[in-house]
Design a protein around this motif. Structure first.
Motif, PDB file in Angstrom:
ATOM      1  N   ASP A 288      45.514  38.421  41.469  1.00 40.95           N
ATOM      2  CA  ASP A 288      46.529  37.686  40.708  1.00 40.95           C
ATOM      3  C   ASP A 288      47.182  38.642  39.716  1.00 40.95           C
ATOM      4  N   GLU A 289      48.362  39.093  40.024  1.00 38.91           N
ATOM      5  CA  GLU A 289      49.102  40.031  39.164  1.00 38.91           C
ATOM      6  C   GLU A 289      48.281  41.281  38.847  1.00 38.91           C
ATOM      7  N   PRO A 290      47.788  41.985  39.876  1.00 40.99           N
ATOM      8  CA  PRO A 290      46.851  43.084  39.609  1.00 40.99           C
ATOM      9  C   PRO A 290      47.486  44.288  38.918  1.00 40.99           C
ATOM     10  N   THR A 291      48.814  44.349  38.877  1.00 41.39           N
ATOM     11  CA  THR A 291      49.443  45.512  38.220  1.00 41.39           C
ATOM     12  C   THR A 291      50.306  45.091  37.034  1.00 41.39           C
ATOM     13  N   ALA A 292      50.126  43.833  36.569  1.00 44.30           N
ATOM     14  CA  ALA A 292      51.043  43.306  35.543  1.00 44.30           C
ATOM     15  C   ALA A 292      51.026  44.110  34.240  1.00 44.30           C
ATOM     16  N   SER A 293      49.864  44.652  33.838  1.00 39.18           N
ATOM     17  CA  SER A 293      49.804  45.359  32.551  1.00 39.18           C
ATOM     18  C   SER A 293      49.952  46.868  32.704  1.00 39.18           C
ATOM     19  N   LEU A 294      50.378  47.331  33.869  1.00 42.73           N
ATOM     20  CA  LEU A 294      50.357  48.780  34.110  1.00 42.73           C
ATOM     21  C   LEU A 294      51.762  49.381  34.082  1.00 42.73           C
ATOM     22  N   ASP A 295      51.833  50.655  33.684  1.00 40.57           N
ATOM     23  CA  ASP A 295      53.087  51.394  33.775  1.00 40.57           C
ATOM     24  C   ASP A 295      53.395  51.658  35.249  1.00 40.57           C
ATOM     25  N   ALA A 296      54.623  52.067  35.518  1.00 36.42           N
ATOM     26  CA  ALA A 296      55.083  52.167  36.909  1.00 36.42           C
ATOM     27  C   ALA A 296      54.247  53.146  37.739  1.00 36.42           C
ATOM     28  N   THR A 297      53.907  54.296  37.168  1.00 33.49           N
ATOM     29  CA  THR A 297      53.150  55.299  37.927  1.00 33.49           C
ATOM     30  C   THR A 297      51.749  54.783  38.245  1.00 33.49           C
ATOM     31  N   THR A 298      51.089  54.219  37.238  1.00 35.06           N
ATOM     32  CA  THR A 298      49.736  53.698  37.446  1.00 35.06           C
ATOM     33  C   THR A 298      49.772  52.531  38.432  1.00 35.06           C
ATOM     34  N   ALA A 299      50.779  51.679  38.306  1.00 32.99           N
ATOM     35  CA  ALA A 299      50.903  50.535  39.217  1.00 32.99           C
ATOM     36  C   ALA A 299      51.072  51.014  40.653  1.00 32.99           C
ATOM     37  N   ALA A 300      51.831  52.083  40.849  1.00 30.85           N
ATOM     38  CA  ALA A 300      52.032  52.610  42.204  1.00 30.85           C
ATOM     39  C   ALA A 300      50.709  53.089  42.789  1.00 30.85           C
TER      40      ALA A 300
END
Ligand SMILES: Nc1ncnc2c1ncn2[C@@H]1O[C@H](COP(=O)(O)OP(=O)(O)OP(=O)(O)O)[C@@H](O)[C@H]1O
Ligand SMILES: [Mg+2]
Length: 218
Positions: free
Chosen positions: A162-174
């Motif tokens: 559920d929204e596993p990358t919601a709190s991450l910056d773009a690089t970390t989310a990638a």
């Protein structure tokens, strides 16, 4: 092949006094092994409720849910792994993060579990974090990554994120997106991933469904 997840007509209505909130209405969803299904939709449209139904954390009012083709049997520990929207609250506050990450590794000795946890902490970009830290000592995005590492470490059959990358910056989310995709491609894990980030979901998912006021519209 039997789908990992097969939902037919799932519905869940919350009642508050005389008010009825149809959070999930008549949802059909099939997820095959090695497939990533993305779920998008506005806030309050029922995405988290749908995930709770699929994880059997909550029972539907009506409808049918087959997991690996079985309607009621309990799944084995670690068969399905969650990444909750509020990651910090989902982690055991008293446990060092390495132990949380390693928990799904059953029947493995402590040294091997700690080593595997450190490996996964570094894969999610937390190689520099003290593995003995408690969740309150980590940022929200770091807790989210601990939850992802825990979800993937034991190669589950299915992950509900559920929204596993919601709190991450773009690089970390990638980076996290790549790990989720690799679980599907390399281990045949099925994934259902809720996200508000349409661009990221387009990269990650084989199929995207949209929720609107409790209904799947695509
Ligand atoms: N435990 C509950 N009791 C009563 N109503 C609830 C409960 N959980 C959710 N709801 C209601 O169900 C609807 C769907 O909520 P849900 O959390 O599934 O939405 P969501 O799509 O995940 O939203 P968001 O994107 O903000 O996380 C909302 O109207 C919400 O108020
Ligand atoms: Mg939600």
């Amino acid at each position: 092949m039997t789908p990992v997840v097969e939902a037919r007509g799932l519905s869940r209505t919350y009642r508050r006094g005389r008010l009825r909130v149809p959070a999930v209405s008549d949802v059909d969803l099939t997820v095959a092994a090695g497939t990533v299904v993305g779920v998008e939709g506005p806030s309050g449209s029922g995405k988290s409720t749908l995930l709770r139904l699929l994880m059997r954390l909550e029972a539907p009012d009506s409808g049918e849910l087959l997991l690996d083709g079985h309607a009621s049997r309990r799944t084995a520990p670690g068969w399905a792994m969650p990444v909750f929207q509020d990651a910090r609250a989902s982690l055991d506050a008293r446990w060092p993060v390495w132990r949380t990450v390693a928990e799904p590794l059953l029947r493995t000795d402590r040294a091997a579990r700690r080593a595997a946890a450190l490996d996964w902490l570094s894969r999610v970009g937390l190689g520099h974090v003290d593995p003995d830290a408690r969740p309150r000592e980590l940022s929200g995005g770091q807790c989210q990554r601990v939850a992802v590492a825990r979800a993937l470490i034991a190669r589950p059959r299915v992950v509900f994120a559920d929204e596993p990358t919601a709190s991450l910056d773009a690089t970390t989310a990638a980076g996290i997106t790549r790990l989720l995709r690799a679980a599907a491609d390399e281990h045949g894990t099925a994934l259902v991933v809720v996200s508000h980030d349409a661009d990221r979901l387009a990269v990650l998912a084989d199929r995207i469904v949209r929720m609107d006021a409790g209904r799947l519209t695509a």
